[in-house]
Scaffold this active site. Structure first.
Site, short mmCIF file in Angstrom:
data_model
loop_
_atom_site.label_atom_id
_atom_site.label_comp_id
_atom_site.label_asym_id
_atom_site.label_seq_id
_atom_site.Cartn_x
_atom_site.Cartn_y
_atom_site.Cartn_z
N SER A 10 1.02 6.36 6.91
CA SER A 10 1.22 7.65 6.25
C SER A 10 1.10 8.80 7.25
O SER A 10 1.83 9.79 7.16
CB SER A 10 0.22 7.83 5.11
OG SER A 10 -1.12 7.76 5.58
N HIS B 248 -2.81 9.38 2.50
CA HIS B 248 -2.04 8.87 1.36
C HIS B 248 -0.66 9.53 1.34
O HIS B 248 -0.50 10.68 1.76
CB HIS B 248 -2.77 9.16 0.05
CG HIS B 248 -2.19 8.45 -1.14
ND1 HIS B 248 -2.17 7.07 -1.24
CD2 HIS B 248 -1.60 8.91 -2.26
CE1 HIS B 248 -1.60 6.72 -2.38
NE2 HIS B 248 -1.24 7.82 -3.02
N ASP C 207 0.86 -1.18 0.00
CA ASP C 207 0.00 0.00 0.00
C ASP C 207 0.90 1.23 0.00
O ASP C 207 2.13 1.12 -0.07
CB ASP C 207 -1.00 -0.02 1.17
CG ASP C 207 -0.31 -0.04 2.53
OD1 ASP C 207 0.89 0.28 2.61
OD2 ASP C 207 -0.99 -0.38 3.53
N CYS C 208 0.29 2.42 0.08
CA CYS C 208 1.07 3.65 -0.14
C CYS C 208 2.22 3.82 0.85
O CYS C 208 3.36 4.07 0.47
CB CYS C 208 0.15 4.87 -0.13
SG CYS C 208 -0.66 5.21 1.47
N SER C 209 1.92 3.67 2.15
CA SER C 209 2.97 3.88 3.16
C SER C 209 3.91 2.68 3.25
O SER C 209 5.08 2.84 3.60
CB SER C 209 2.34 4.17 4.52
OG SER C 209 1.44 3.14 4.91
N HIS D 170 3.83 6.29 -6.60
CA HIS D 170 3.08 5.88 -5.40
C HIS D 170 2.30 4.60 -5.67
O HIS D 170 1.99 4.27 -6.82
CB HIS D 170 2.14 6.99 -4.94
CG HIS D 170 1.12 7.43 -5.97
ND1 HIS D 170 -0.17 7.76 -5.63
CD2 HIS D 170 1.20 7.61 -7.31
CE1 HIS D 170 -0.83 8.13 -6.71
NE2 HIS D 170 -0.03 8.05 -7.74
#
Length: 239
Positions: free
Chosen positions: A169, A200, A148-150, A212
Site C-alpha cells: 500500500s 491500508h 490483503d488490502c494491497s 476493500h
C-alpha cells in the site's frame, strides 16, 4: 490576414472583401471574432492613445464591433470597448459561426473521451464488486482465495483494467496522480495511514463508498470512503 488595407477571410475560393465592405457592427458578411492564439497583446482605450484597457491573452476571444482600418479592430471587452491590432502575430480573425463549430467539435471529442473513461471505470468497479464477501488473507494476492488490502487492489487493477501497480500500500500510494476528495472518481485508490505511514488501501466505487479487503473478521467489504481519515487519493488509471 491584413495586407495594404485589405482583409481576406478563409482560403482561396472563399469570399474576399475590402475593409470598407466590412465596417460597422455585425459585418455584412457575418459576425467575426478576434482570437488570441498565442502571446499577450495590448488592448487600447482608443486608437490614438497609449492607455491600455487590458492585455489580451492566449485562449481569449473578442467580438469585433467594427473594422477601423490598417489592421485595427474595435472589440467588445466586457461592458467596455477597446482597440486591438489584429496584424500582430498570434492573433487571428475568424467568423463566429466557424469558431462556434470548432468549439462544439472540440467539446464533443472531450465528452467522448470522458464517456470512454467513465465506462472503463465502471467496468473496473463491477469487476471488483464480484469479490465482496471474499476472504481476507495477510500476504494474499488473489481475491478468489484470499487477499490483503494491497493484494486486492493490485489484483483488481491488473485483471480489471490492465494496469500494473506495486504490491504494498505504501508503494502504491506513490504511484499515479494525486487527486482531491471532490475530484475522485470510481476506480481511484484511497490510502489510509497512522503516524504518517500508509497502512491500508481501498478502491473508490462511487456514491461515497469504497471496496476493500478489510480484516480477517469482515473480509472483502464495502465501507464509507471516510470511515477513516484518508491520507491520500490517487488516480493510477492514467485518464
Amino acid at each position: 490576414m491584413i495586407l495594404c488595407g485589405a482583409m481576406s477571410w478563409g482560403s482561396a475560393g472563399e469570399v474576399r472583401a475590402d475593409i470598407g465592405e466590412l465596417s460597422g457592427p455585425a459585418f455584412s458578411m457575418g459576425d467575426y471574432i478576434a482570437t488570441v492564439e498565442e502571446g499577450v497583446h495590448p488592448v487600447y482605450v482608443s486608437m490614438d492613445s497609449y492607455d491600455i484597457l487590458k492585455e489580451a491573452r492566449q485562449g481569449e476571444n473578442y467580438a469585433i464591433l467594427s473594422d477601423e482600418g490598417n489592421g485595427w479592430m474595435e472589440i467588445q471587452v466586457g461592458s467596455s470597448v477597446g482597440y486591438l491590432s489584429v496584424e500582430a502575430e498570434g492573433i487571428s480573425v475568424v467568423e463566429k459561426a466557424e469558431l462556434e463549430a470548432s468549439e462544439a467539435e472540440a467539446a464533443a471529442v472531450v465528452q467522448q473521451q470522458l464517456d470512454i473513461s467513465n465506462s472503463r471505470r465502471q467496468e473496473l468497479v463491477n469487476y471488483a464488486l464480484q469479490f465482496v464477501g471474499g476472504r481476507y488473507r495477510a500476504g494474499g494476492n488473489d481475491p478468489h482465495t484470499g487477499a490483503d488490502c494491497s493484494g486486492f487492489t493490485r489484483y483488481v487493477m491488473q485483471h480489471g483494467a490492465g494496469v500494473s501497480i506495486d504490491r504494498s500500500s505504501g508503494s502504491q500510494s506513490l504511484q499515479g496522480v494525486d487527486v482531491s476528495a471532490d475530484q475522485m472518481r470510481p476506480g481511484d485508490l484511497i490510502f489510509y495511514g497512522s503516524g504518517g505511514r500508509i497502512n491500508h488501501v481501498a478502491m473508490y466505487i462511487g456514491n461515497g463508498q469504497i471496496v476493500h479487503a478489510s480484516t480477517y473478521k469482515t473480509g472483502i467489504k464495502i465501507s464509507p470512503w471516510n470511515y477513516r481519515a484518508p491520507a491520500r487519493i490517487k488516480n493510477v488509471l492514467g485518464d
